[in-house]
Design an enzyme around this catalytic site. Structure first.
Site, PDB file in Angstrom:
ATOM      1  N   HIS A 195      -0.019  14.250 -29.465  1.00  0.00           N
ATOM      2  CA  HIS A 195      -0.491  12.873 -29.273  1.00  0.00           C
ATOM      3  C   HIS A 195      -1.134  12.334 -30.554  1.00  0.00           C
ATOM      4  O   HIS A 195      -0.985  11.155 -30.883  1.00  0.00           O
ATOM      5  CB  HIS A 195      -1.522  12.810 -28.137  1.00  0.00           C
ATOM      6  CG  HIS A 195      -0.896  12.901 -26.774  1.00  0.00           C
ATOM      7  ND1 HIS A 195      -1.584  13.327 -25.661  1.00  0.00           N
ATOM      8  CD2 HIS A 195       0.362  12.619 -26.349  1.00  0.00           C
ATOM      9  CE1 HIS A 195      -0.773  13.301 -24.613  1.00  0.00           C
ATOM     10  NE2 HIS A 195       0.408  12.888 -25.002  1.00  0.00           N
ATOM     11  N   LYS A 245       6.926  23.413 -13.248  1.00  0.00           N
ATOM     12  CA  LYS A 245       6.041  22.256 -13.097  1.00  0.00           C
ATOM     13  C   LYS A 245       5.577  22.143 -11.648  1.00  0.00           C
ATOM     14  O   LYS A 245       4.398  21.879 -11.384  1.00  0.00           O
ATOM     15  CB  LYS A 245       6.726  20.962 -13.555  1.00  0.00           C
ATOM     16  CG  LYS A 245       5.763  19.779 -13.423  1.00  0.00           C
ATOM     17  CD  LYS A 245       5.970  18.680 -14.404  1.00  0.00           C
ATOM     18  CE  LYS A 245       4.855  17.628 -14.245  1.00  0.00           C
ATOM     19  NZ  LYS A 245       5.062  16.440 -15.019  1.00  0.00           N
ATOM     20  N   ARG A 279      -3.384  22.533 -14.283  1.00  0.00           N
ATOM     21  CA  ARG A 279      -2.388  21.535 -14.727  1.00  0.00           C
ATOM     22  C   ARG A 279      -2.572  21.178 -16.202  1.00  0.00           C
ATOM     23  O   ARG A 279      -1.632  20.719 -16.850  1.00  0.00           O
ATOM     24  CB  ARG A 279      -2.471  20.277 -13.840  1.00  0.00           C
ATOM     25  CG  ARG A 279      -1.332  19.298 -14.084  1.00  0.00           C
ATOM     26  CD  ARG A 279      -1.182  18.250 -12.997  1.00  0.00           C
ATOM     27  NE  ARG A 279      -0.073  17.351 -13.297  1.00  0.00           N
ATOM     28  CZ  ARG A 279       0.473  16.492 -12.451  1.00  0.00           C
ATOM     29  NH1 ARG A 279       0.025  16.400 -11.219  1.00  0.00           N
ATOM     30  NH2 ARG A 279       1.479  15.707 -12.810  1.00  0.00           N
ATOM     31  N   GLU A 315      -5.014  17.543 -11.840  1.00  0.00           N
ATOM     32  CA  GLU A 315      -5.358  17.991 -13.196  1.00  0.00           C
ATOM     33  C   GLU A 315      -6.850  18.222 -13.430  1.00  0.00           C
ATOM     34  O   GLU A 315      -7.461  17.641 -14.326  1.00  0.00           O
ATOM     35  CB  GLU A 315      -4.805  17.013 -14.234  1.00  0.00           C
ATOM     36  CG  GLU A 315      -4.772  17.620 -15.632  1.00  0.00           C
ATOM     37  CD  GLU A 315      -4.019  16.773 -16.641  1.00  0.00           C
ATOM     38  OE1 GLU A 315      -2.950  16.264 -16.308  1.00  0.00           O
ATOM     39  OE2 GLU A 315      -4.542  16.649 -17.758  1.00  0.00           O
ATOM     40  N   LYS A 329       2.538  11.713 -11.276  1.00  0.00           N
ATOM     41  CA  LYS A 329       1.739  10.844 -12.160  1.00  0.00           C
ATOM     42  C   LYS A 329       2.546   9.577 -12.433  1.00  0.00           C
ATOM     43  O   LYS A 329       3.690   9.657 -12.885  1.00  0.00           O
ATOM     44  CB  LYS A 329       1.465  11.539 -13.490  1.00  0.00           C
ATOM     45  CG  LYS A 329       0.271  12.473 -13.470  1.00  0.00           C
ATOM     46  CD  LYS A 329      -0.033  12.861 -14.907  1.00  0.00           C
ATOM     47  CE  LYS A 329      -1.137  13.861 -15.027  1.00  0.00           C
ATOM     48  NZ  LYS A 329      -1.333  14.277 -16.424  1.00  0.00           N
ATOM     49  N   ASN A 371      -0.322  20.451 -20.929  1.00  0.00           N
ATOM     50  CA  ASN A 371      -0.605  19.702 -22.161  1.00  0.00           C
ATOM     51  C   ASN A 371      -0.434  20.561 -23.416  1.00  0.00           C
ATOM     52  O   ASN A 371      -0.800  20.119 -24.512  1.00  0.00           O
ATOM     53  CB  ASN A 371      -2.035  19.146 -22.137  1.00  0.00           C
ATOM     54  CG  ASN A 371      -2.169  18.045 -21.109  1.00  0.00           C
ATOM     55  OD1 ASN A 371      -1.199  17.342 -20.826  1.00  0.00           O
ATOM     56  ND2 ASN A 371      -3.344  17.904 -20.531  1.00  0.00           N
ATOM     57  N   GLU A 411      10.260  19.913 -24.152  1.00  0.00           N
ATOM     58  CA  GLU A 411       9.431  20.113 -22.955  1.00  0.00           C
ATOM     59  C   GLU A 411       9.928  21.325 -22.147  1.00  0.00           C
ATOM     60  O   GLU A 411       9.137  22.001 -21.491  1.00  0.00           O
ATOM     61  CB  GLU A 411       9.428  18.855 -22.075  1.00  0.00           C
ATOM     62  CG  GLU A 411       8.957  17.574 -22.774  1.00  0.00           C
ATOM     63  CD  GLU A 411       7.429  17.438 -22.891  1.00  0.00           C
ATOM     64  OE1 GLU A 411       6.701  18.374 -22.475  1.00  0.00           O
ATOM     65  OE2 GLU A 411       6.983  16.386 -23.412  1.00  0.00           O
ATOM     66  N   HIS A 438       8.183  11.224 -28.575  1.00  0.00           N
ATOM     67  CA  HIS A 438       7.205  12.110 -27.948  1.00  0.00           C
ATOM     68  C   HIS A 438       7.603  13.599 -28.012  1.00  0.00           C
ATOM     69  O   HIS A 438       6.813  14.437 -28.432  1.00  0.00           O
ATOM     70  CB  HIS A 438       6.989  11.652 -26.494  1.00  0.00           C
ATOM     71  CG  HIS A 438       6.108  12.553 -25.712  1.00  0.00           C
ATOM     72  ND1 HIS A 438       4.734  12.595 -25.902  1.00  0.00           N
ATOM     73  CD2 HIS A 438       6.379  13.482 -24.760  1.00  0.00           C
ATOM     74  CE1 HIS A 438       4.214  13.490 -25.086  1.00  0.00           C
ATOM     75  NE2 HIS A 438       5.188  14.043 -24.390  1.00  0.00           N
ATOM     76  N   HIS A 469       0.344  19.077 -26.720  1.00  0.00           N
ATOM     77  CA  HIS A 469       0.202  17.630 -26.553  1.00  0.00           C
ATOM     78  C   HIS A 469      -1.028  17.054 -27.243  1.00  0.00           C
ATOM     79  O   HIS A 469      -1.039  15.873 -27.579  1.00  0.00           O
ATOM     80  CB  HIS A 469       0.202  17.248 -25.068  1.00  0.00           C
ATOM     81  CG  HIS A 469       1.582  17.217 -24.471  1.00  0.00           C
ATOM     82  ND1 HIS A 469       2.388  18.320 -24.425  1.00  0.00           N
ATOM     83  CD2 HIS A 469       2.309  16.195 -23.925  1.00  0.00           C
ATOM     84  CE1 HIS A 469       3.540  18.004 -23.856  1.00  0.00           C
ATOM     85  NE2 HIS A 469       3.517  16.720 -23.553  1.00  0.00           N
ATOM     86  N   ARG A 504       0.812  -1.236   0.000  1.00  0.00           N
ATOM     87  CA  ARG A 504       0.000   0.000   0.000  1.00  0.00           C
ATOM     88  C   ARG A 504       0.841   1.280   0.000  1.00  0.00           C
ATOM     89  O   ARG A 504       0.410   2.319   0.456  1.00  0.00           O
ATOM     90  CB  ARG A 504      -0.981   0.022   1.172  1.00  0.00           C
ATOM     91  CG  ARG A 504      -1.963  -1.126   1.151  1.00  0.00           C
ATOM     92  CD  ARG A 504      -3.134  -0.898   2.074  1.00  0.00           C
ATOM     93  NE  ARG A 504      -4.047  -2.023   1.985  1.00  0.00           N
ATOM     94  CZ  ARG A 504      -3.929  -3.137   2.723  1.00  0.00           C
ATOM     95  NH1 ARG A 504      -2.950  -3.246   3.589  1.00  0.00           N
ATOM     96  NH2 ARG A 504      -4.809  -4.099   2.580  1.00  0.00           N
TER      97      ARG A 504
END
Ligand SMILES: NC(=O)c1ccc[n+]([C@@H]2O[C@H](COP(=O)([O-])OP(=O)(O)OC[C@H]3O[C@@H](n4cnc5c(N)ncnc54)[C@H](O)[C@@H]3O)[C@@H](O)[C@H]2O)c1
Ligand SMILES: [Zn+2]
Length: 374
Positions: free
Chosen positions: A256, A231, A245, A241, A147, A249, A189, A270, A252, A125
């Site tokens: 993507h 960030k 946040r 998010e 994340k 993106n 980035e 990427h 992105h 946990r």
């Protein structure tokens, strides 16, 4: 001596943590472990490429301070970010007797960081988790913010959790073995943070970008630090998010779609897709008369100075109708509209909640052969 590394604090209450940054900052790890790990033993998750270059010095450093480093080295590449491998990592931790009070160190790029973070969150946990990112992308982006995820056959990052590390050490000297393409991908980035909300940093990159790409120690450390500050600030405001946040993106949604259209082949990694996607986002902002067109050109110049492609590869699998369909799926479009991150100029991004996909398609059609296109 140990206190001299630049440090960015992520102020998340009782889960607050430091990002220690600099050439050789890894030297700080053993001292910090003293307050994070109960036992003189740590679990190091890495990939085979990183292990080949950097594991022995890490193990020696830990050994000098009395820490045993149990390690698991996985094949390099996105394929490792899978549910099967997650099971393998958990089996390894259980077999090696990991306790909740022990620390798992993710020693690698975003793949190892995302996988390791998820494994740490699940082990008993939640065991201690430390990120030692070894790619520029991971140092400025994936190691910060909590994340974690693995991919599912149905899509990227579908199985994941928010789980913050207790410490991040971004040792920029580890980047010396990184292939040029991976360096450029991380640089895209970095540029993103300037475009989102920091025009001053963008100006700095216009002048110093080549020094960052040449791995000049002070320049890389500064770029990583400002990126992490940016960030950290955004993540602290909106950890899960639901609001601001989403600005991260930027580039992105287009990016993507390009990656998906290319079936994630490694001839468009990427960061490269994000570079093209950011130019698209700014060019679309200019089309809506929100941003001045000279800012689009300034962005193209900064990205191309780092050797990144910026042009929209218009046809074939990247045709506008295909990209728009992929954007629709990605963002679960309602009534033909999707949220996009647009900008009023460099440093002034915002959430544009209802971009009309038929207009985006017309824009993409006209964007072929754009100034930055190659
Ligand atoms: N969690 C987040 O917030 C977040 C954000 C952005 C990206 N990501 C994820 O990060 C992943 C991409 O990360 P990445 O670009 O670091 O990829 P990666 O981890 O696959 O690393 C890229 C390549 O570089 C190699 N490498 C790593 N460090 C090296 C070094 N110092 N020297 C030589 N080679 C080295 C790796 O072995 C790999 O082949 C994706 O899975 C993406 O989804 C997560
Ligand atoms: Zn990204």
């Amino acid at each position: 001596m140990s206190a001299s590394w630049p440090c960015v604090r992520v102020p998340l209450g009782d889960r607050a943590y430091d990002i220690v940054i600099g050439h050789g900052a890894l030297a700080e790890l053993p001292r910090r472990l003293g307050s994070l790990a109960k036992r003189k033993c740590v679990y190091v998750l890495t990939d085979e490429t990183v292990a080949r270059f950097h594991f022995n010095p890490l193990a020696a450093l830990l050994g000098q301070h009395g820490y045993a480093a149990l390690h698991l080295s996985l094949p390099a590449g996105e394929g490792t970010k899978s549910f099967e491998t997650l099971g393998r990592v958990l089996d390894w931790l259980i077999r090696e007797g990991a306790e909740r009070s022990d620390v798992l160190i993710a020693f690698g790029g975003g793949v190892i960081g995302d996988l390791g973070g998820l494994a740490a969150s699940l082990m008993k946990r939640g065991m201690g988790f430390v990120q030692v990112p070894t790619t520029l992308l991971a140092q400025v982006d994936s190691s910060v913010g909590g994340k974690t995820a693995v991919n599912a056959p149905a899509g990227k990052n579908l199985i994941g959790a928010f789980y913050q590390p207790k410490l991040v050490i971004a040792d920029t000297s580890l980047l010396s073995t990184l292939p040029r393409l991976q360096l450029a991908a991380g640089y895209a980035e970095i540029v993103k943070y300037g475009v989102i909300n920091n025009a001053g940093f963008f100006d700095w990159l216009e002048k110093n970008g080549p020094r960052v790409m040449a791995l000049d120690a002070d320049s890389v450390a500064h770029a990583v630090k400002v990126s992490c500050q940016s960030k950290a600030g955004i993540v602290t405001e909106d950890e899960t998010e639901t609001g601001v946040r989403q600005l991260l993106n930027l580039g992105h949604t287009f990016g993507h779609a390009l990656e998906a259209a290319n079936q994630y082949r490694d001839d468009l990694v990427h960061g490269e897709a994000v570079a093209i996607g950011m130019v698209m986002a700014l060019a679309y902002s200019a089309r809506l008369r929100l941003a001045p067109s000279q800012d689009v050109q300034a962005l193209i110049n900064v990205l191309e100075a780092a050797g990144l492609r910026t042009g929209y590869p218009g046809g074939g699998r990247f045709a506008p109708d295909i990209l728009v369909r992929l954007m629709k799926d990605d963002k679960k479009a309602r009534g033909g509209k999707v949220p996009l991150i647009l900008a009023r100029g460099i440093g002034e991004s915002f959430i544009y909640p209802d971009a009309d996909l038929s207009d985006v398609e017309a824009f993409l059609d006209s964007h072929r052969g754009h100034a930055g296109a190659k």
